[in-house]
Design a protein around this motif. Structure first.
Motif, PDB file in Angstrom:
ATOM      1  N   ALA A  12     -28.396  22.788  16.486  1.00  0.00           N
ATOM      2  CA  ALA A  12     -28.576  21.329  16.554  1.00  0.00           C
ATOM      3  C   ALA A  12     -27.934  20.762  17.819  1.00  0.00           C
ATOM      4  CB  ALA A  12     -27.979  20.675  15.316  1.00  0.00           C
ATOM      5  N   ARG A  13     -26.765  21.262  18.167  1.00  0.00           N
ATOM      6  CA  ARG A  13     -26.074  20.802  19.373  1.00  0.00           C
ATOM      7  C   ARG A  13     -26.919  21.102  20.614  1.00  0.00           C
ATOM      8  NH1 ARG A  13     -21.658  23.107  18.343  1.00  0.00           N
ATOM      9  NH2 ARG A  13     -20.585  21.337  17.445  1.00  0.00           N
ATOM     10  N   ARG A  14     -27.433  22.326  20.715  1.00  0.00           N
ATOM     11  CA  ARG A  14     -28.279  22.692  21.861  1.00  0.00           C
ATOM     12  C   ARG A  14     -29.527  21.818  21.913  1.00  0.00           C
ATOM     13  NH1 ARG A  14     -26.899  27.918  20.192  1.00  0.00           N
ATOM     14  NH2 ARG A  14     -28.973  28.227  19.287  1.00  0.00           N
ATOM     15  N   ASN A  15     -30.165  21.626  20.763  1.00  0.00           N
ATOM     16  CA  ASN A  15     -31.372  20.794  20.710  1.00  0.00           C
ATOM     17  C   ASN A  15     -31.077  19.357  21.115  1.00  0.00           C
ATOM     18  OD1 ASN A  15     -32.904  22.956  19.874  1.00  0.00           O
ATOM     19  ND2 ASN A  15     -32.850  22.392  17.715  1.00  0.00           N
ATOM     20  N   ALA A  16     -29.993  18.814  20.617  1.00  0.00           N
ATOM     21  CA  ALA A  16     -29.642  17.422  20.930  1.00  0.00           C
ATOM     22  C   ALA A  16     -29.391  17.242  22.423  1.00  0.00           C
ATOM     23  CB  ALA A  16     -28.410  17.004  20.135  1.00  0.00           C
ATOM     24  N   LEU A  17     -28.668  18.183  23.012  1.00  0.00           N
ATOM     25  CA  LEU A  17     -28.377  18.082  24.449  1.00  0.00           C
ATOM     26  C   LEU A  17     -29.630  18.246  25.297  1.00  0.00           C
ATOM     27  CD1 LEU A  17     -24.990  20.012  24.575  1.00  0.00           C
ATOM     28  CD2 LEU A  17     -25.360  17.539  24.759  1.00  0.00           C
ATOM     29  N   GLU A  18     -30.577  19.028  24.807  1.00  0.00           N
ATOM     30  CA  GLU A  18     -31.832  19.209  25.538  1.00  0.00           C
ATOM     31  C   GLU A  18     -32.722  17.975  25.419  1.00  0.00           C
ATOM     32  OE1 GLU A  18     -35.804  21.923  25.056  1.00  0.00           O
ATOM     33  OE2 GLU A  18     -33.868  22.953  24.883  1.00  0.00           O
ATOM     34  N   ILE A  19     -32.790  17.415  24.229  1.00  0.00           N
ATOM     35  CA  ILE A  19     -33.679  16.277  23.982  1.00  0.00           C
ATOM     36  C   ILE A  19     -33.089  14.975  24.505  1.00  0.00           C
ATOM     37  CG2 ILE A  19     -34.758  14.886  22.157  1.00  0.00           C
ATOM     38  CD1 ILE A  19     -34.892  17.544  20.522  1.00  0.00           C
ATOM     39  N   LEU A  20     -31.805  14.755  24.258  1.00  0.00           N
ATOM     40  CA  LEU A  20     -31.144  13.516  24.679  1.00  0.00           C
ATOM     41  C   LEU A  20     -29.841  13.846  25.410  1.00  0.00           C
ATOM     42  CD1 LEU A  20     -31.630  11.338  21.484  1.00  0.00           C
ATOM     43  CD2 LEU A  20     -32.701  10.971  23.689  1.00  0.00           C
ATOM     44  N   PRO A  21     -29.940  14.350  26.644  1.00  0.00           N
ATOM     45  CA  PRO A  21     -28.707  14.662  27.372  1.00  0.00           C
ATOM     46  C   PRO A  21     -27.843  13.415  27.511  1.00  0.00           C
ATOM     47  CG  PRO A  21     -30.667  15.072  28.728  1.00  0.00           C
ATOM     48  CD  PRO A  21     -31.128  14.546  27.420  1.00  0.00           C
ATOM     49  N   GLY A  22     -26.573  13.572  27.279  1.00  0.00           N
ATOM     50  CA  GLY A  22     -25.662  12.434  27.364  1.00  0.00           C
ATOM     51  C   GLY A  22     -25.652  11.573  26.116  1.00  0.00           C
ATOM     52  N   GLY A  23     -26.392  11.975  25.084  1.00  0.00           N
ATOM     53  CA  GLY A  23     -26.415  11.216  23.830  1.00  0.00           C
ATOM     54  C   GLY A  23     -25.064  11.294  23.143  1.00  0.00           C
ATOM     55  N   ASN A  24     -24.803  10.330  22.306  1.00  0.00           N
ATOM     56  CA  ASN A  24     -23.535  10.252  21.588  1.00  0.00           C
ATOM     57  C   ASN A  24     -23.701  10.895  20.208  1.00  0.00           C
ATOM     58  OD1 ASN A  24     -20.974   9.612  20.784  1.00  0.00           O
ATOM     59  ND2 ASN A  24     -21.454   7.481  20.324  1.00  0.00           N
ATOM     60  N   PHE A  25     -23.391  12.183  20.125  1.00  0.00           N
ATOM     61  CA  PHE A  25     -23.552  12.926  18.879  1.00  0.00           C
ATOM     62  C   PHE A  25     -22.215  13.443  18.402  1.00  0.00           C
ATOM     63  CE2 PHE A  25     -27.459  13.593  21.336  1.00  0.00           C
ATOM     64  CZ  PHE A  25     -28.391  13.105  20.450  1.00  0.00           C
ATOM     65  N   GLU A  26     -22.108  13.569  17.102  1.00  0.00           N
ATOM     66  CA  GLU A  26     -20.940  14.191  16.489  1.00  0.00           C
ATOM     67  C   GLU A  26     -21.459  15.272  15.547  1.00  0.00           C
ATOM     68  OE1 GLU A  26     -16.972  12.905  13.938  1.00  0.00           O
ATOM     69  OE2 GLU A  26     -18.471  11.396  14.443  1.00  0.00           O
ATOM     70  N   PHE A  27     -20.882  16.461  15.644  1.00  0.00           N
ATOM     71  CA  PHE A  27     -21.307  17.590  14.835  1.00  0.00           C
ATOM     72  C   PHE A  27     -20.125  18.042  13.992  1.00  0.00           C
ATOM     73  CE2 PHE A  27     -23.857  17.382  18.590  1.00  0.00           C
ATOM     74  CZ  PHE A  27     -25.147  17.595  18.137  1.00  0.00           C
ATOM     75  N   LEU A  28     -20.283  17.977  12.674  1.00  0.00           N
ATOM     76  CA  LEU A  28     -19.199  18.335  11.760  1.00  0.00           C
ATOM     77  C   LEU A  28     -19.663  19.372  10.761  1.00  0.00           C
ATOM     78  CD1 LEU A  28     -17.916  14.755  10.858  1.00  0.00           C
ATOM     79  CD2 LEU A  28     -16.847  16.368  12.431  1.00  0.00           C
ATOM     80  N   ARG A  29     -18.840  20.377  10.552  1.00  0.00           N
ATOM     81  CA  ARG A  29     -19.141  21.357   9.506  1.00  0.00           C
ATOM     82  C   ARG A  29     -18.709  20.737   8.180  1.00  0.00           C
ATOM     83  NH1 ARG A  29     -16.898  26.915   7.805  1.00  0.00           N
ATOM     84  NH2 ARG A  29     -18.781  27.808   6.902  1.00  0.00           N
ATOM     85  N   SER A  30     -19.681  20.587   7.292  1.00  0.00           N
ATOM     86  CA  SER A  30     -19.397  19.897   6.037  1.00  0.00           C
ATOM     87  C   SER A  30     -20.458  20.226   5.002  1.00  0.00           C
ATOM     88  CB  SER A  30     -19.384  18.382   6.272  1.00  0.00           C
ATOM     89  OG  SER A  30     -19.088  17.686   5.092  1.00  0.00           O
ATOM     90  N   ASP A  31     -20.049  20.266   3.748  1.00  0.00           N
ATOM     91  CA  ASP A  31     -20.970  20.346   2.636  1.00  0.00           C
ATOM     92  C   ASP A  31     -21.254  18.906   2.210  1.00  0.00           C
ATOM     93  OD1 ASP A  31     -22.548  21.273   0.550  1.00  0.00           O
ATOM     94  OD2 ASP A  31     -20.854  21.726  -0.758  1.00  0.00           O
ATOM     95  N   PHE A  32     -22.400  18.431   2.590  1.00  0.00           N
ATOM     96  CA  PHE A  32     -22.778  17.036   2.391  1.00  0.00           C
ATOM     97  C   PHE A  32     -21.727  16.105   2.992  1.00  0.00           C
ATOM     98  CE2 PHE A  32     -25.286  19.416  -0.650  1.00  0.00           C
ATOM     99  CZ  PHE A  32     -26.545  18.945  -0.343  1.00  0.00           C
ATOM    100  N   TYR A  33     -21.157  15.184   2.236  1.00  0.00           N
ATOM    101  CA  TYR A  33     -20.293  14.148   2.801  1.00  0.00           C
ATOM    102  C   TYR A  33     -18.813  14.525   2.878  1.00  0.00           C
ATOM    103  CZ  TYR A  33     -24.435  11.387   1.595  1.00  0.00           C
ATOM    104  OH  TYR A  33     -25.710  10.910   1.488  1.00  0.00           O
TER     105      TYR A  33
END
Length: 138
Positions: A12-33
């Motif tokens: 997901a991180r690679r895809n996000a950076l490819e699709i929206l470089p410089g986008g404001n994303f947060e990636f967290l390892r979590s079981d649902f919330y």
């Protein structure tokens, strides 16, 4: 983005950076919330949880069967769907909405669950016409 799988988060991180470089994303390892603090609020929550019941495995196409089991199978998909919807109610900003992908087997139950808890709820179909998404607005 929340996911229980580190590998899925990496993709997901690679895809996000490819699709929206410089986008404001947060990636967290979590079981649902679980990894979110109680005060986090969102305009939109989109979820593609595991929603195939183990008794449906034989019905899956070969290209789907190659997915990691953790991404596909849930012992209680209807219960997990309700858990996602319930958690979304307290995390959505006014006017916000939740979209949950599910099996056609559980879409109507998810819709019924959402009806009394959200201002509106609907089931939407996928490109093949199968009931696939529960959409609910606060």
């Amino acid at each position: 983005l929340l996911d229980i799988s580190r590998a899925a988060l990496d993709v997901a991180r690679r895809n996000a950076l490819e699709i929206l470089p410089g986008g404001n994303f947060e990636f967290l390892r979590s079981d649902f919330y679980q990894a979110l603090t109680a005060d986090r609020r969102f305009d939109c929550i989109v979820s593609n949880p595991p929603y195939v019941h183990p008794d449906e495995e034989a019905l899956l196409s070969p290209e789907v069967k190659c997915e990691p089991r953790i991404a596909l199978f849930a012992d209680d998909p209807g219960g997990r769907l309700a858990e996602i919807l319930e958690g979304a109610r307290g995390r959505l900003l006014p006017g916000g909405f939740v979209i949950v992908e599910t099996s056609p087997r559980f879409a109507s139950g998810g819709h019924e669950y959402a009806l009394g808890r959200f201002s509106s709820a609907a089931v939407r179909t996928d490109s093949s016409g199968k009931a696939r998404f529960v959409v609910a607005h606060v």
